[in-house]
Design a protein around this motif. Structure first.
Motif, mmCIF file in Angstrom:
data_model
loop_
_atom_site.group_PDB
_atom_site.id
_atom_site.type_symbol
_atom_site.label_atom_id
_atom_site.label_comp_id
_atom_site.label_asym_id
_atom_site.label_seq_id
_atom_site.Cartn_x
_atom_site.Cartn_y
_atom_site.Cartn_z
ATOM 1 N N LEU A 23 0.873 -1.167 0.000
ATOM 2 C CA LEU A 23 0.000 0.000 0.000
ATOM 3 C C LEU A 23 0.908 1.214 0.000
ATOM 4 O O LEU A 23 1.708 1.398 0.917
ATOM 5 C CB LEU A 23 -0.910 0.018 1.232
ATOM 6 N N SER A 24 0.795 2.037 -1.045
ATOM 7 C CA SER A 24 1.669 3.197 -1.189
ATOM 8 C C SER A 24 0.807 4.450 -1.393
ATOM 9 O O SER A 24 -0.004 4.494 -2.322
ATOM 10 C CB SER A 24 2.605 2.996 -2.384
ATOM 11 N N ILE A 25 0.996 5.452 -0.514
ATOM 12 C CA ILE A 25 0.244 6.701 -0.613
ATOM 13 C C ILE A 25 1.257 7.835 -0.583
ATOM 14 O O ILE A 25 1.987 8.001 0.407
ATOM 15 C CB ILE A 25 -0.746 6.851 0.566
ATOM 16 N N ASP A 26 1.336 8.614 -1.668
ATOM 17 C CA ASP A 26 2.309 9.708 -1.670
ATOM 18 C C ASP A 26 1.784 10.870 -0.817
ATOM 19 O O ASP A 26 0.639 10.876 -0.365
ATOM 20 C CB ASP A 26 2.678 10.134 -3.092
ATOM 21 N N ALA A 27 2.627 11.875 -0.590
ATOM 22 C CA ALA A 27 2.310 12.999 0.309
ATOM 23 C C ALA A 27 1.132 13.835 -0.183
ATOM 24 O O ALA A 27 0.442 14.468 0.608
ATOM 25 C CB ALA A 27 3.549 13.864 0.510
#
Length: 185
Positions: free
Chosen positions: A172-176
Protein backbone atom coordinates in the motif's frame (compact mmCIF):
# COMPACT_ATOMS: atom_id res chain seq x y z
CA UNK A 1 13.52 -81.29 -40.59
CA UNK A 2 12.53 -77.72 -40.51
CA UNK A 3 9.37 -76.94 -38.55
CA UNK A 4 7.50 -73.78 -37.77
CA UNK A 5 9.70 -71.23 -36.13
CA UNK A 6 8.25 -68.77 -33.66
CA UNK A 7 10.22 -65.79 -32.51
CA UNK A 8 9.08 -63.61 -29.63
CA UNK A 9 10.85 -60.33 -29.04
CA UNK A 10 10.11 -58.48 -25.88
CA UNK A 11 10.62 -54.72 -25.97
CA UNK A 12 11.22 -52.81 -22.81
CA UNK A 13 10.96 -49.08 -22.30
CA UNK A 14 8.89 -48.67 -25.46
CA UNK A 15 7.02 -45.75 -23.95
CA UNK A 16 9.22 -43.03 -22.59
CA UNK A 17 7.84 -40.48 -20.14
CA UNK A 18 7.47 -36.92 -21.41
CA UNK A 19 10.16 -34.32 -20.81
CA UNK A 20 9.80 -30.53 -20.85
CA UNK A 21 12.70 -28.48 -22.17
CA UNK A 22 11.09 -25.02 -22.32
CA UNK A 23 7.89 -23.03 -21.98
CA UNK A 24 7.60 -20.18 -24.48
CA UNK A 25 6.22 -18.04 -21.66
CA UNK A 26 6.19 -18.74 -17.94
CA UNK A 27 4.25 -15.74 -16.61
CA UNK A 28 0.86 -14.16 -17.27
CA UNK A 29 -1.60 -11.86 -15.52
CA UNK A 30 -4.80 -12.89 -13.82
CA UNK A 31 -7.66 -12.29 -16.25
CA UNK A 32 -5.54 -13.07 -19.32
CA UNK A 33 -5.80 -15.82 -21.90
CA UNK A 34 -2.22 -16.75 -22.71
CA UNK A 35 -1.25 -19.21 -25.43
CA UNK A 36 2.09 -20.92 -24.89
CA UNK A 37 4.23 -23.56 -26.55
CA UNK A 38 5.69 -26.33 -24.43
CA UNK A 39 8.77 -27.91 -26.04
CA UNK A 40 10.20 -31.27 -25.09
CA UNK A 41 9.86 -34.92 -26.04
CA UNK A 42 7.41 -37.84 -25.95
CA UNK A 43 4.26 -35.70 -26.04
CA UNK A 44 2.05 -37.84 -28.32
CA UNK A 45 -1.22 -38.53 -26.51
CA UNK A 46 -0.41 -35.97 -23.81
CA UNK A 47 -2.81 -33.96 -21.71
CA UNK A 48 -2.03 -30.66 -19.98
CA UNK A 49 -3.42 -29.70 -16.56
CA UNK A 50 -2.61 -27.16 -13.86
CA UNK A 51 -2.72 -27.16 -10.08
CA UNK A 52 -4.78 -23.94 -10.11
CA UNK A 53 -8.56 -24.48 -10.47
CA UNK A 54 -8.89 -20.92 -11.80
CA UNK A 55 -6.80 -21.76 -14.88
CA UNK A 56 -8.66 -23.55 -17.67
CA UNK A 57 -6.92 -25.29 -20.58
CA UNK A 58 -8.13 -24.75 -24.15
CA UNK A 59 -7.05 -25.08 -27.79
CA UNK A 60 -4.48 -27.79 -27.29
CA UNK A 61 -2.43 -29.07 -30.26
CA UNK A 62 0.08 -31.85 -29.62
CA UNK A 63 3.02 -33.17 -31.66
CA UNK A 64 5.85 -35.46 -30.56
CA UNK A 65 8.02 -32.50 -29.48
CA UNK A 66 5.66 -29.58 -28.81
CA UNK A 67 2.32 -28.71 -27.28
CA UNK A 68 0.51 -25.50 -28.14
CA UNK A 69 -2.01 -24.69 -25.44
CA UNK A 70 -3.98 -21.69 -24.20
CA UNK A 71 -4.32 -20.97 -20.49
CA UNK A 72 -7.54 -19.10 -19.65
CA UNK A 73 -6.74 -17.44 -16.32
CA UNK A 74 -9.65 -16.20 -14.23
CA UNK A 75 -9.46 -12.58 -13.02
CA UNK A 76 -9.85 -14.07 -9.53
CA UNK A 77 -7.08 -16.65 -9.87
CA UNK A 78 -4.66 -16.91 -6.99
CA UNK A 79 -1.49 -15.04 -7.87
CA UNK A 80 1.91 -16.63 -7.50
CA UNK A 81 3.46 -19.83 -8.73
CA UNK A 82 1.29 -22.64 -10.03
CA UNK A 83 2.26 -25.96 -11.56
CA UNK A 84 1.63 -27.05 -15.17
CA UNK A 85 1.59 -30.82 -15.75
CA UNK A 86 2.09 -32.75 -19.01
CA UNK A 87 0.88 -36.34 -18.69
CA UNK A 88 0.98 -39.40 -20.94
CA UNK A 89 0.44 -43.07 -20.20
CA UNK A 90 4.21 -43.29 -19.60
CA UNK A 91 4.35 -40.60 -16.91
CA UNK A 92 3.90 -37.00 -15.85
CA UNK A 93 6.28 -34.05 -15.86
CA UNK A 94 5.81 -30.64 -14.23
CA UNK A 95 6.96 -27.05 -14.74
CA UNK A 96 6.06 -23.91 -12.84
CA UNK A 97 4.12 -20.95 -14.22
CA UNK A 98 3.68 -17.61 -12.43
CA UNK A 99 0.38 -15.73 -12.31
CA UNK A 100 0.76 -12.01 -11.64
CA UNK A 101 -2.04 -9.68 -10.57
CA UNK A 102 -3.76 -7.61 -13.24
CA UNK A 103 -2.34 -4.09 -13.40
CA UNK A 104 -5.12 -1.50 -13.55
CA UNK A 105 -4.82 2.30 -13.53
CA UNK A 106 -7.64 4.66 -12.58
CA UNK A 107 -7.15 8.26 -13.74
CA UNK A 108 -10.67 9.70 -13.49
CA UNK A 109 -13.30 10.02 -10.76
CA UNK A 110 -14.62 6.52 -10.12
CA UNK A 111 -17.07 4.79 -7.78
CA UNK A 112 -16.57 1.17 -6.80
CA UNK A 113 -19.69 -0.23 -5.14
CA UNK A 114 -19.95 -3.18 -2.76
CA UNK A 115 -20.75 -5.64 -5.57
CA UNK A 116 -18.42 -4.14 -8.21
CA UNK A 117 -15.74 -6.77 -8.89
CA UNK A 118 -13.92 -5.06 -11.79
CA UNK A 119 -10.84 -4.32 -9.68
CA UNK A 120 -10.74 -7.32 -7.32
CA UNK A 121 -7.29 -8.86 -6.95
CA UNK A 122 -5.68 -6.22 -9.18
CA UNK A 123 -2.48 -4.28 -8.71
CA UNK A 124 -4.40 -0.98 -8.60
CA UNK A 125 -2.79 2.40 -9.26
CA UNK A 126 -4.97 5.49 -8.77
CA UNK A 127 -3.46 8.76 -9.85
CA UNK A 128 -4.28 12.39 -10.54
CA UNK A 129 -6.32 14.97 -8.69
CA UNK A 130 -9.40 12.76 -8.59
CA UNK A 131 -11.83 11.31 -6.06
CA UNK A 132 -12.35 7.56 -5.95
CA UNK A 133 -15.22 6.30 -3.80
CA UNK A 134 -15.02 2.71 -2.60
CA UNK A 135 -17.89 1.12 -0.70
CA UNK A 136 -17.89 -2.32 0.88
CA UNK A 137 -15.08 -4.84 1.16
CA UNK A 138 -12.54 -5.07 -1.66
CA UNK A 139 -9.25 -6.94 -2.04
CA UNK A 140 -6.29 -5.69 -4.08
CA UNK A 141 -2.90 -7.23 -4.79
CA UNK A 142 -1.41 -3.78 -4.26
CA UNK A 143 -2.76 -0.23 -4.03
CA UNK A 144 -0.92 2.95 -5.05
CA UNK A 145 -2.36 6.47 -4.57
CA UNK A 146 -0.36 9.29 -6.14
CA UNK A 147 -0.53 12.85 -7.45
CA UNK A 148 -3.42 14.15 -5.32
CA UNK A 149 -5.87 11.24 -5.11
CA UNK A 150 -8.61 11.30 -2.47
CA UNK A 151 -9.89 7.82 -1.70
CA UNK A 152 -13.11 7.84 0.30
CA UNK A 153 -16.40 6.03 0.83
CA UNK A 154 -20.05 7.07 0.63
CA UNK A 155 -21.57 8.52 3.79
CA UNK A 156 -23.94 6.35 5.81
CA UNK A 157 -27.64 7.05 5.41
CA UNK A 158 -30.72 5.86 7.29
CA UNK A 159 -30.84 2.83 4.96
CA UNK A 160 -27.16 2.10 4.39
CA UNK A 161 -24.01 1.54 6.35
CA UNK A 162 -21.01 3.55 5.21
CA UNK A 163 -18.26 0.98 5.04
CA UNK A 164 -14.76 1.12 3.59
CA UNK A 165 -12.88 -2.15 4.02
CA UNK A 166 -9.81 -2.38 1.80
CA UNK A 167 -7.60 -5.46 2.01
CA UNK A 168 -4.22 -5.06 0.34
CA UNK A 169 -2.21 -8.25 0.00
CA UNK A 170 1.03 -6.60 -1.08
CA UNK A 171 2.19 -2.98 -0.96
CA UNK A 172 0.00 0.00 0.00
CA UNK A 173 1.67 3.20 -1.19
CA UNK A 174 0.24 6.70 -0.61
CA UNK A 175 2.31 9.71 -1.67
CA UNK A 176 2.31 13.00 0.31
CA UNK A 177 -0.24 14.64 -2.01
CA UNK A 178 -2.82 11.83 -1.70
CA UNK A 179 -4.96 10.58 1.18
CA UNK A 180 -7.64 8.21 2.40
CA UNK A 181 -10.45 10.35 3.82
CA UNK A 182 -13.26 8.82 5.87
CA UNK A 183 -14.02 12.00 7.82
CA UNK A 184 -17.70 12.12 8.83
CA UNK A 185 -18.45 8.86 7.09
Amino acid sequence: AVGNLLSITRGTNCLQPPTIDTLSQDTANAGDTTCITIRGTNFLGATVTTANPDVQISRMRVTETSIEVCLNISPFASVGTTRVFVSTTAGTVMRTFTINPRAIAITQNTSIGPTDLRFEGAALTIEGQIIVTIDGTHRFASLTLRNGVVLTNSPATANTVGKLDIRVIGVLSIDAASRIDVTGR
